[in-house]
Design an enzyme around this catalytic site. Structure first.
Site, short mmCIF file in Angstrom:
data_model
loop_
_atom_site.label_atom_id
_atom_site.label_comp_id
_atom_site.label_asym_id
_atom_site.label_seq_id
_atom_site.Cartn_x
_atom_site.Cartn_y
_atom_site.Cartn_z
CB SER A 314 21.69 8.35 -4.06
OG SER A 314 22.45 7.85 -5.14
CD GLU A 315 29.93 9.01 -3.54
OE1 GLU A 315 30.98 9.62 -3.29
OE2 GLU A 315 29.84 7.76 -3.51
CB ALA A 366 11.23 15.86 -3.74
CE LYS A 370 9.58 9.40 -5.71
NZ LYS A 370 10.63 9.80 -4.77
CE LYS A 412 0.69 4.54 -5.77
NZ LYS A 412 0.67 5.62 -6.78
CD GLU A 552 -0.17 -2.76 -8.32
OE1 GLU A 552 0.47 -2.06 -9.11
OE2 GLU A 552 -0.19 -4.00 -8.37
#
Length: 650
Positions: A314-315, A366, A370, A412, A552
């Site tokens: 992402s800029e 990272a 998610k 998860k 979920e």
């Protein structure tokens, strides 16, 4: 009071001139009053003999007051320094009077200097005390009524700050120390916390200001649990570090942090572990603009890396974190090269070029998708980014001879019930297998649960919903989650990365699980509002249940499998997971790659189900593209069936 308002609105130079003229008059009045009292004769004011004293005493006195800074003190904020200046100034003034009499040959009754000193103190000091009291009391009569919890140094400083504004009026102190109960601090009584409910009702208080910046988080949680039933808004002053550094003022009150509701005290990081893979090294963070990636960068900056490479798709996120880090480095005089690199982890040649160009030695990976529901609805991109993006980045790290590669994983990934968790567990398998093949690169993984304030956290969502008047949306009344603060999680990730020997799966101790609906109610109450439900239909904020989202879980598992052991760090453990050799895993990855290329969601699902990752989905395939194609296919079948039926009938 009109004169006082005019006086306080005057320019500073004019105020000082008025103060000098007033003090000159007070000196004259004190001197002649002392003579009149001693000689019982008020006609002394007309005797030129005594005016000779004043030609010396007045200039000496005013000059002394100036040198002592009395005229730099702001009257309405006058404190101990100004009082000291008055006492010393009067002493020097009296001494000058005695010396003038002795060396100037001017007669003066011996007791006059003593009487003069008393009058001068009363007139010069008393006048200032009266002005401060009158103006101060004028301020205290306005402002929203508040109670300050904590009558220590921070509480007193906060009360002083609030006394200078029109926003709040301190009605009472509350403190745990029984020795302070019944005492008066700055005109405000100190009470026991046991009667705070009575005080809130008595003074019509809607806000309680928490002035215990050095208290542990567990202690703050106990205090908040006491205040929660009162439905008052709880505000807190900044931390001790911010106050000491000068970044914040006592009057900079803010909303209570949700971290305080959890009551978990962070462990002081081990400086040796923190710096092991960072100090003097070239460090790269993928997904550097995300919530975890950006905090990793902030923590890394404190341990003197040689270079910090920010790799981000992402800029906007890349620009934001680069600007912030440069500002932090400048303010702390940290010398480090910050390299903003834009790119996708799915482009192996770009990742490799960056690693080789800057000589990267440590990688914190990272970058990932998610958000569970979004990955469920975009399966191919989730697999591409989380599995193959990790694979390509790891392969580039091996080629670039990176020393340490740390994957940020998730709770998860344990017995996953959704695609996101399955892809993260698959990414772990990739690194475990590659670690056995790599000669120069050590791979390890760190799992943890939800972090407070991240882009996917419920906390900012709840805050916005409360600010907008509700309702607060919770998926299920029984849903629970583990929480950790972003700084603590980042510190533990860095420390865990320094502990691994290769192929390790570390898991972080997240503490006790938190029931989401309980967190919602606490946030409502500590915002000074009441929950709206069947028992209280007149409440302010309602809590609505929206139902479980695709993929979920109702209860997150404790981040770990069945086989776990401790480490040297009390909050870092090692999970002993199933390992798959590279030759077998490579076959699975090849099939998965082809299935993703063909958008074959049924094959993707079958591969994830048959791989040794414990995938046990709670929903069917939820990918939006696949569902749309299924609809089209079903419609086409219906059209063909209808056409065949019509032909038969004709």
């Amino acid at each position: 009071m009109d004169f006082m308002q005019i006086f306080f609105s005057m320019p500073r130079a004019q105020k000082r001139l008025v103060s000098v003229l007033a003090d000159t008059i007070f000196i004259l009045a004190a001197f002649f009053a002392a003579l009149a009292v001693r000689l019982d004769n008020f006609s002394v004011v007309f005797e030129s003999h005594y005016w000779m004293f004043l030609l010396i005493v007045c200039p000496v006195s005013i000059f002394t007051f100036m040198r002592l800074g009395l005229y730099r003190a702001v009257l309405r904020y006058m404190g101990l320094q100004a009082l000291t200046a008055v006492i010393l100034g009067v002493f020097v003034s009296t001494l000058s009077m005695v010396l003038t009499s002795y060396y100037g040959g001017l007669s003066l009754p011996r007791t006059v200097p003593i009487i003069y000193a008393a009058f001068a103190l009363v007139l010069i000091g008393g006048s200032r005390a009266i002005v401060r009291s009158v103006f101060g009391s004028g301020i205290k009569r306005v402002g929203e009524h508040v109670i300050i919890y904590g009558a220590g140094v921070s509480g007193r400083q906060l009360a002083t700050s609030l006394a200078q504004s029109h926003e709040f009026r301190t009605m009472a102190f509350v403190d745990d120390d029984p020795t302070l109960h019944g005492t008066v601090i700055q005109g405000v009584y100190v009470h026991s916390p046991s009667i705070i409910k009575k005080l809130v009702k008595q003074y019509g208080v809607r806000k309680v200001l928490l002035a215990v910046p050095s208290a542990s988080r567990s202690r703050r949680k106990q205090i908040l649990l006491t205040l929660e039933p009162l439905a008052v808004q709880v505000l807190t002053i900044p931390s001790t570090n911010d106050l000491v550094s000068g970044n914040k003022l006592y009057s900079d009150v803010k909303h209570v942090e949700v971290e305080d509701l959890l009551g978990r005290d962070s462990v002081v990081p081990d400086a040796k572990l923190m710096s092991a893979n960072i100090k003097g090294k070239v460090v790269m963070v993928t997904g550097a603009g995300g919530s975890i990636g950006s905090e990793l960068c902030r923590q890394i900056l404190n341990y003197s890396p040689k270079k910090l490479v920010l790799y981000e798709l992402s800029e906007y996120c890349l620009y934001s974190i680069e600007s912030e880090l440069k500002s932090i480095a400048h303010s702390k005089s940290i010398t480090v090269e910050i390299m903003p690199m834009q790119g996708s982890i799915q482009r192996e040649n770009r990742v490799l070029a960056v690693m080789q160009s800057f000589g990267v030695q440590t990688v914190y990976h990272a970058a990932a998708y998610k958000h569970v529901p979004l990955v469920e609805q975009n399966v191919v991109e989730g697999v591409r980014n989380n599995v193959f993006g990790t694979y390509y980045t790891a392969r580039a790290a091996i080629a670039a001879k990176v020393e340490t590669f740390v994957l940020i994983s998730t709770d998860k990934a344990v017995r996953p019930t959704n695609v996101m968790g399955a892809t993260k567990r698959m990414a772990e398998l990739v690194l475990q297998a590659l670690d056995k093949e790599a000669k120069h690169t050590r791979f390890c993984m760190v799992r943890f649960g939800n972090v407070l304030g991240s882009s996917g956290s419920v906390v900012p969502l709840f805050r916005n919903q409360i600010a907008n008047g509700g309702p607060i949306t919770v998926t299920h009344p029984e849903i629970t989650r583990f929480f950790m603060t972003i700084p603590e999680a980042s510190q533990l990730v860095i420390q865990a990365g320094a502990m691994g020997e290769g192929g390790d799966v570390f898991v972080l101790d997240m503490g006790a699980p938190v029931k989401i609906v309980d967190l919602a109610y606490k946030m409502i109450h500590l915002s000074g509002l009441k929950a709206k439900d069947d028992k209280n239909p007149e409440g302010d904020i309602a809590v609505e249940y929206t139902g479980m989202r695709p993929g979920e879980k109702l209860y997150e598992e404790l981040l770990i499998g069945d086989d776990v052991s401790g480490t040297a760090h009390e909050r870092i453990m090692t999970a002993h997971e199933v390992y798959l050799p590279w030759d077998k895993l490579e076959v699975i990855l090849d099939r998965l790659d082809v299935a993703c290329h063909n958008f074959d969601h049924q094959t993707i699902r079958e591969i994830l189900l048959t791989s040794p990752i414990g995938f046990n989905p709670t929903d069917g395939i939820c990918d939006l593209v696949w569902l749309e194609r299924m609809k089209e296919s079903e419609n086409n079948k219906n059209v063909v069936s209808l056409s065949v039926r019509n032909l038969k009938q004709s």
